[in-house]
Design a protein around this motif. Structure first.
Motif, PDB file in Angstrom:
ATOM      1  N   SER A 208       0.845  -1.188   0.000  1.00 53.68           N
ATOM      2  CA  SER A 208       0.000   0.000   0.000  1.00 53.68           C
ATOM      3  C   SER A 208       0.883   1.242   0.000  1.00 53.68           C
ATOM      4  O   SER A 208       2.087   1.161   0.225  1.00 53.68           O
ATOM      5  CB  SER A 208      -0.943   0.028   1.208  1.00 53.68           C
ATOM      6  N   CYS A 209       0.267   2.361  -0.231  1.00 50.04           N
ATOM      7  CA  CYS A 209       1.006   3.631  -0.274  1.00 50.04           C
ATOM      8  C   CYS A 209       1.086   4.306   1.086  1.00 50.04           C
ATOM      9  O   CYS A 209       1.658   5.381   1.201  1.00 50.04           O
ATOM     10  CB  CYS A 209       0.330   4.574  -1.268  1.00 50.04           C
ATOM     11  N   GLN A 210       0.532   3.674   2.111  1.00 49.29           N
ATOM     12  CA  GLN A 210       0.513   4.304   3.435  1.00 49.29           C
ATOM     13  C   GLN A 210       1.904   4.579   3.974  1.00 49.29           C
ATOM     14  O   GLN A 210       2.114   5.527   4.720  1.00 49.29           O
ATOM     15  CB  GLN A 210      -0.281   3.433   4.419  1.00 49.29           C
TER      16      GLN A 210
ATOM     17  N   ASN B 101      -3.126   6.699  -8.284  1.00 46.25           N
ATOM     18  CA  ASN B 101      -4.298   7.360  -7.696  1.00 46.25           C
ATOM     19  C   ASN B 101      -4.203   7.409  -6.175  1.00 46.25           C
ATOM     20  O   ASN B 101      -4.544   8.417  -5.562  1.00 46.25           O
ATOM     21  CB  ASN B 101      -5.581   6.655  -8.130  1.00 46.25           C
ATOM     22  N   GLN B 102      -3.751   6.324  -5.544  1.00 48.42           N
ATOM     23  CA  GLN B 102      -3.602   6.302  -4.082  1.00 48.42           C
ATOM     24  C   GLN B 102      -2.589   7.351  -3.623  1.00 48.42           C
ATOM     25  O   GLN B 102      -2.831   8.069  -2.650  1.00 48.42           O
ATOM     26  CB  GLN B 102      -3.147   4.931  -3.602  1.00 48.42           C
ATOM     27  N   LEU B 103      -1.470   7.417  -4.311  1.00 42.38           N
ATOM     28  CA  LEU B 103      -0.448   8.407  -3.944  1.00 42.38           C
ATOM     29  C   LEU B 103      -0.971   9.820  -4.089  1.00 42.38           C
ATOM     30  O   LEU B 103      -0.763  10.659  -3.215  1.00 42.38           O
ATOM     31  CB  LEU B 103       0.803   8.228  -4.808  1.00 42.38           C
TER      32      LEU B 103
ATOM     33  N   GLU C 261      -3.956   2.402 -10.105  1.00 42.03           N
ATOM     34  CA  GLU C 261      -4.477   2.492  -8.739  1.00 42.03           C
ATOM     35  C   GLU C 261      -3.411   3.004  -7.780  1.00 42.03           C
ATOM     36  O   GLU C 261      -3.698   3.811  -6.897  1.00 42.03           O
ATOM     37  CB  GLU C 261      -5.010   1.135  -8.267  1.00 42.03           C
ATOM     38  N   ILE C 262      -2.173   2.559  -7.931  1.00 41.28           N
ATOM     39  CA  ILE C 262      -1.076   3.047  -7.080  1.00 41.28           C
ATOM     40  C   ILE C 262      -0.908   4.551  -7.246  1.00 41.28           C
ATOM     41  O   ILE C 262      -0.797   5.297  -6.272  1.00 41.28           O
ATOM     42  CB  ILE C 262       0.244   2.321  -7.414  1.00 41.28           C
TER      43      ILE C 262
ATOM     44  N   ARG D 277      -4.134  10.852  -4.066  1.00 42.80           N
ATOM     45  CA  ARG D 277      -5.179  11.129  -3.049  1.00 42.80           C
ATOM     46  C   ARG D 277      -4.543  11.390  -1.692  1.00 42.80           C
ATOM     47  O   ARG D 277      -4.957  12.284  -0.967  1.00 42.80           O
ATOM     48  CB  ARG D 277      -6.150   9.955  -2.949  1.00 42.80           C
ATOM     49  N   LYS D 278      -3.523  10.611  -1.342  1.00 42.17           N
ATOM     50  CA  LYS D 278      -2.875  10.748  -0.042  1.00 42.17           C
ATOM     51  C   LYS D 278      -2.181  12.093   0.085  1.00 42.17           C
ATOM     52  O   LYS D 278      -2.204  12.721   1.132  1.00 42.17           O
ATOM     53  CB  LYS D 278      -1.856   9.633   0.158  1.00 42.17           C
TER      54      LYS D 278
END
Length: 99
Positions: free
Chosen positions: A37-39, A91-93, A88-89, A95-96
């Motif tokens: 995950s990008c967390q 997009n996650q980055l 998706e990766i 958004r974060k």
């Protein structure tokens, strides 16, 4: 600032950055470590290459860092069709970090 993508990649390599590999399932690999995950990742910088002379270098270059010190760069072509996991990766980055 960098004049081309290849110049940026060369200099980033000298600074300890490695290419971020993205698997089809969305797993990231920076060096020898895999991230599901990008967390655990931060965007340090986003560099856009749109020089207008070389369409192959119209890309965004994301500089990423992990809490353990891993540093990598993710190349995102603006006109390429992305694999679903890679999209998706990204997009996650975004958004974060809202960049």
């Amino acid at each position: 600032m960098y004049q081309s993508l290849s110049e940026a990649i060369d200099e980033l390599g000298q600074k300890g950055y490695c290419r971020v590999e993205v698997a089809k399932n969305g797993t990231l690999k920076i060096g020898e470590k895999k991230y599901t995950s990008c967390q655990d990742l931060d965007i340090l910088e986003n560099i856009n290459f749109d020089l207008g002379t070389d369409p192959s270098e119209e890309v965004d270059l994301y500089l990423l860092a992990a809490a353990n010190g891993d540093k990598g760069y993710l190349v995102h072509g603006l006109s390429e069709h992305l694999q679903p996991g890679r999209a998706e990766i990204i997009n996650q980055l975004l958004r974060k970090h809202s960049i």
